[in-house]
Write a protein that holds these residues in place. Structure first.
Motif, PDB file in Angstrom:
ATOM      1  N   THR A 137       0.846  -1.192   0.000  1.00 40.48           N
ATOM      2  CA  THR A 137       0.000   0.000   0.000  1.00 40.48           C
ATOM      3  C   THR A 137       0.880   1.240   0.000  1.00 40.48           C
ATOM      4  N   THR A 138       0.308   2.367  -0.344  1.00 37.67           N
ATOM      5  CA  THR A 138       1.087   3.608  -0.359  1.00 37.67           C
ATOM      6  C   THR A 138       0.840   4.398   0.921  1.00 37.67           C
ATOM      7  N   THR A 139      -0.267   5.105   1.020  1.00 38.09           N
ATOM      8  CA  THR A 139      -0.505   5.991   2.166  1.00 38.09           C
ATOM      9  C   THR A 139      -0.881   5.213   3.416  1.00 38.09           C
ATOM     10  N   THR A 140      -0.707   5.857   4.551  1.00 40.51           N
ATOM     11  CA  THR A 140      -1.020   5.212   5.826  1.00 40.51           C
ATOM     12  C   THR A 140      -2.519   4.943   5.976  1.00 40.51           C
ATOM     13  N   MET A 141      -3.364   5.778   5.383  1.00 36.45           N
ATOM     14  CA  MET A 141      -4.808   5.552   5.457  1.00 36.45           C
ATOM     15  C   MET A 141      -5.188   4.251   4.767  1.00 36.45           C
ATOM     16  N   ILE A 142      -4.602   4.024   3.601  1.00 37.75           N
ATOM     17  CA  ILE A 142      -4.900   2.803   2.857  1.00 37.75           C
ATOM     18  C   ILE A 142      -4.299   1.590   3.552  1.00 37.75           C
ATOM     19  N   THR A 143      -3.111   1.754   4.129  1.00 33.03           N
ATOM     20  CA  THR A 143      -2.493   0.653   4.870  1.00 33.03           C
ATOM     21  C   THR A 143      -3.386   0.205   6.014  1.00 33.03           C
ATOM     22  N   ASP A 144      -3.915   1.159   6.769  1.00 37.68           N
ATOM     23  CA  ASP A 144      -4.794   0.831   7.890  1.00 37.68           C
ATOM     24  C   ASP A 144      -6.067   0.143   7.399  1.00 37.68           C
ATOM     25  N   LEU A 145      -6.619   0.636   6.318  1.00 39.72           N
ATOM     26  CA  LEU A 145      -7.827   0.030   5.747  1.00 39.72           C
ATOM     27  C   LEU A 145      -7.581  -1.431   5.388  1.00 39.72           C
ATOM     28  N   VAL A 146      -6.507  -1.694   4.654  1.00 39.56           N
ATOM     29  CA  VAL A 146      -6.221  -3.045   4.194  1.00 39.56           C
ATOM     30  C   VAL A 146      -5.970  -3.985   5.367  1.00 39.56           C
ATOM     31  N   PHE A 171      -2.318  -1.467  -3.679  1.00 39.24           N
ATOM     32  CA  PHE A 171      -3.401  -0.488  -3.559  1.00 39.24           C
ATOM     33  C   PHE A 171      -2.795   0.904  -3.359  1.00 39.24           C
ATOM     34  N   TYR A 172      -3.284   1.875  -4.118  1.00 40.77           N
ATOM     35  CA  TYR A 172      -2.869   3.254  -3.899  1.00 40.77           C
ATOM     36  C   TYR A 172      -4.050   4.186  -4.076  1.00 40.77           C
ATOM     37  N   ASN A 173      -3.886   5.444  -3.674  1.00 44.04           N
ATOM     38  CA  ASN A 173      -4.994   6.391  -3.688  1.00 44.04           C
ATOM     39  C   ASN A 173      -5.392   6.782  -5.112  1.00 44.04           C
ATOM     40  N   GLY A 174      -4.404   7.230  -5.881  1.00 44.23           N
ATOM     41  CA  GLY A 174      -4.695   7.710  -7.221  1.00 44.23           C
ATOM     42  C   GLY A 174      -5.011   9.190  -7.249  1.00 44.23           C
ATOM     43  N   LEU A 175      -5.534   9.670  -8.384  1.00 46.55           N
ATOM     44  CA  LEU A 175      -5.801  11.095  -8.610  1.00 46.55           C
ATOM     45  C   LEU A 175      -4.534  11.923  -8.461  1.00 46.55           C
ATOM     46  N   HIS A 176      -3.391  11.282  -8.713  1.00 45.64           N
ATOM     47  CA  HIS A 176      -2.074  11.916  -8.656  1.00 45.64           C
ATOM     48  C   HIS A 176      -1.705  12.417  -7.258  1.00 45.64           C
ATOM     49  N   LEU A 177      -2.287  11.829  -6.224  1.00 47.76           N
ATOM     50  CA  LEU A 177      -1.818  12.137  -4.865  1.00 47.76           C
ATOM     51  C   LEU A 177      -0.356  11.719  -4.733  1.00 47.76           C
ATOM     52  N   GLU A 178      -0.062  10.489  -5.170  1.00 47.08           N
ATOM     53  CA  GLU A 178       1.297   9.966  -5.118  1.00 47.08           C
ATOM     54  C   GLU A 178       2.006  10.305  -6.434  1.00 47.08           C
ATOM     55  N   GLY A 179       2.086  11.596  -6.720  1.00 50.29           N
ATOM     56  CA  GLY A 179       2.549  12.064  -8.027  1.00 50.29           C
ATOM     57  C   GLY A 179       3.874  11.507  -8.484  1.00 50.29           C
ATOM     58  N   LYS A 180       4.833  11.384  -7.568  1.00 50.16           N
ATOM     59  CA  LYS A 180       6.173  10.942  -7.950  1.00 50.16           C
ATOM     60  C   LYS A 180       6.278   9.421  -8.072  1.00 50.16           C
ATOM     61  N   LEU A 181       5.187   8.698  -7.775  1.00 52.97           N
ATOM     62  CA  LEU A 181       5.164   7.245  -7.954  1.00 52.97           C
ATOM     63  C   LEU A 181       4.444   6.841  -9.231  1.00 52.97           C
ATOM     64  N   VAL A 182       3.808   7.796  -9.882  1.00 53.01           N
ATOM     65  CA  VAL A 182       3.005   7.488 -11.065  1.00 53.01           C
ATOM     66  C   VAL A 182       3.839   6.782 -12.135  1.00 53.01           C
ATOM     67  N   GLU A 183       5.069   7.262 -12.360  1.00 49.97           N
ATOM     68  CA  GLU A 183       5.920   6.673 -13.390  1.00 49.97           C
ATOM     69  C   GLU A 183       6.246   5.224 -13.069  1.00 49.97           C
ATOM     70  N   VAL A 184       6.464   4.932 -11.801  1.00 52.47           N
ATOM     71  CA  VAL A 184       6.736   3.556 -11.387  1.00 52.47           C
ATOM     72  C   VAL A 184       5.519   2.677 -11.643  1.00 52.47           C
ATOM     73  N   PHE A 185       4.321   3.170 -11.286  1.00 51.13           N
ATOM     74  CA  PHE A 185       3.098   2.400 -11.498  1.00 51.13           C
ATOM     75  C   PHE A 185       2.840   2.156 -12.984  1.00 51.13           C
ATOM     76  N   GLU A 186       3.147   3.134 -13.794  1.00 49.49           N
ATOM     77  CA  GLU A 186       2.973   2.972 -15.240  1.00 49.49           C
ATOM     78  C   GLU A 186       3.878   1.863 -15.768  1.00 49.49           C
ATOM     79  N   GLN A 203     -16.311   3.284   0.151  1.00 46.26           N
ATOM     80  CA  GLN A 203     -16.189   2.695  -1.180  1.00 46.26           C
ATOM     81  C   GLN A 203     -14.806   2.072  -1.375  1.00 46.26           C
ATOM     82  N   PHE A 204     -13.795   2.688  -0.776  1.00 41.68           N
ATOM     83  CA  PHE A 204     -12.458   2.087  -0.777  1.00 41.68           C
ATOM     84  C   PHE A 204     -12.501   0.712  -0.101  1.00 41.68           C
ATOM     85  N   VAL A 205     -13.197   0.661   1.027  1.00 35.49           N
ATOM     86  CA  VAL A 205     -13.313  -0.589   1.786  1.00 35.49           C
ATOM     87  C   VAL A 205     -13.936  -1.682   0.916  1.00 35.49           C
ATOM     88  N   GLU A 206     -14.992  -1.332   0.227  1.00 35.44           N
ATOM     89  CA  GLU A 206     -15.700  -2.307  -0.607  1.00 35.44           C
ATOM     90  C   GLU A 206     -14.817  -2.807  -1.745  1.00 35.44           C
TER      91      GLU A 206
END
Length: 305
Positions: free
Chosen positions: A33-42, A82-97, A141-144
């Motif tokens: 996961t990327t952000t701490t919010m998503i880590t906690d969710l997962v 899992f990551y947030n998207g909407l370019h929150l993690e802007g500097k990771l976008v190239e890696v994900f691509e 919706q993230f949870v689902e």
């Protein structure tokens, strides 16, 4: 970044066979996961049935985060990302691509949201404000989505994942009631939230707060002298009682704003530190999404009352 991408390509080649073999044996899913919010969710949904590795820790700013060599290794050897998207993690976008070309498709949870309900932004390539977790309905919706993906990837643990989903969604529903009750106790004219950057627009829209950030939506932009003076005048005009530091943004920006207000013969307090782009330290109340939200709303209401 070029060095990281080259390393990534090399690692793909070296680990391709290993990954194919690992998915065929009865092991726990490796989830990154990327952000701490998503880590906690997962972690809430997967529990002990999966292995979760979060790239970002407490106080880390996802807008500025760059992947390390260790991060790339984790991503390559993961079963799910899992990551947030909407370019929150802007500097990771190239890696994900790059990963999409290696038969891995990182999952941007914000893609599940109705774009008509998002807040527009010219600061991000997505053209949307990415701080969507502050709308609890969106986080549900993230949870689902997380639950659905985990069930597809690891069907033997479907019953566990679904039970955890039901429990966690019930907790989020209770959280919404708590927050609304707290907000109802604050006079509407006092609902002005001034922070280091505009991370709280979805919160403001959900609970009728006027949200103003000194640095705009992205911490990659710097606030100038004119920005500080303009916001200082706003605080004086609206008689704002308190302004807030953010845990993932240097406090000097808000302290400069406080001094600007004082220089004009007025006073504004620093109402406390809010958790915006990252949760608090793991093991503390603020180290979970629900605990963070409770802490934030208590801090905001107490300072503005």
């Amino acid at each position: 970044m070029k060095k990281v991408i080259i390393l990534f390509a090399i690692t793909i080649i070296l680990t391709a066979c290993k990954n194919d073999n690992d998915t065929k044996v009865n092991k726990k899913l490796n989830v990154v996961t990327t952000t701490t919010m998503i880590t906690d969710l997962v972690k809430n949904i997967g529990g002990d049935s999966i292995n979760v590795q979060g790239l970002m820790g407490a106080g880390v700013d996802p807008h500025l985060y760059k992947a390390s060599e260790g991060d790339v290794s984790k991503l390559v050897n993961s079963d799910v990302i899992f990551y947030n998207g909407l370019h929150l993690e802007g500097k990771l976008v190239e890696v994900f691509e790059k990963m999409k070309g290696a038969d891995k498709t990182p999952i941007a949870l914000a893609n599940e949201l109705n774009k008509n309900r998002l807040i527009g932004s010219d600061y991000f390539a997505s053209n949307y404000d990415p701080h969507v977790w502050f709308n609890i309905n969106f986080f549900e919706q993230f949870v689902e989505k997380v639950t659905l993906v985990l069930c597809e990837k690891d069907p033997k643990n479907t019953e566990t994942f679904r039970a955890n989903e039901k429990r966690y969604l019930a907790e989020l529903e209770n959280l919404k009631e708590e927050v609304q009750d707290a907000v109802n106790g604050l006079d509407p004219e006092k609902r002005i939230l001034v922070t280091a950057h505009d991370a709280f627009n979805y919160f403001g829209k959900a609970y009728d707060f006027n949200v103003v950030g000194l640095q705009g939506l992205s911490t990659a932009t710097e606030a100038g002298v004119q920005d500080v003076q303009k916001l200082a005048n706003f605080i004086i005009d609206k008689k704002v009682k308190s302004i807030f530091i953010e845990s993932s943004v240097p406090r000097r920006t808000i302290e400069a704003l406080q001094e600007a207000v004082k220089s004009k013969g007025h006073d504004v307090k620093i109402g406390g530190t809010l958790y915006s782009d990252a949760l608090g330290t793991e093991g503390t109340q603020e180290g979970t999404y629900i605990g963070m939200y409770r802490y934030n709303i208590k801090t905001i209401i107490s300072a503005l009352m």
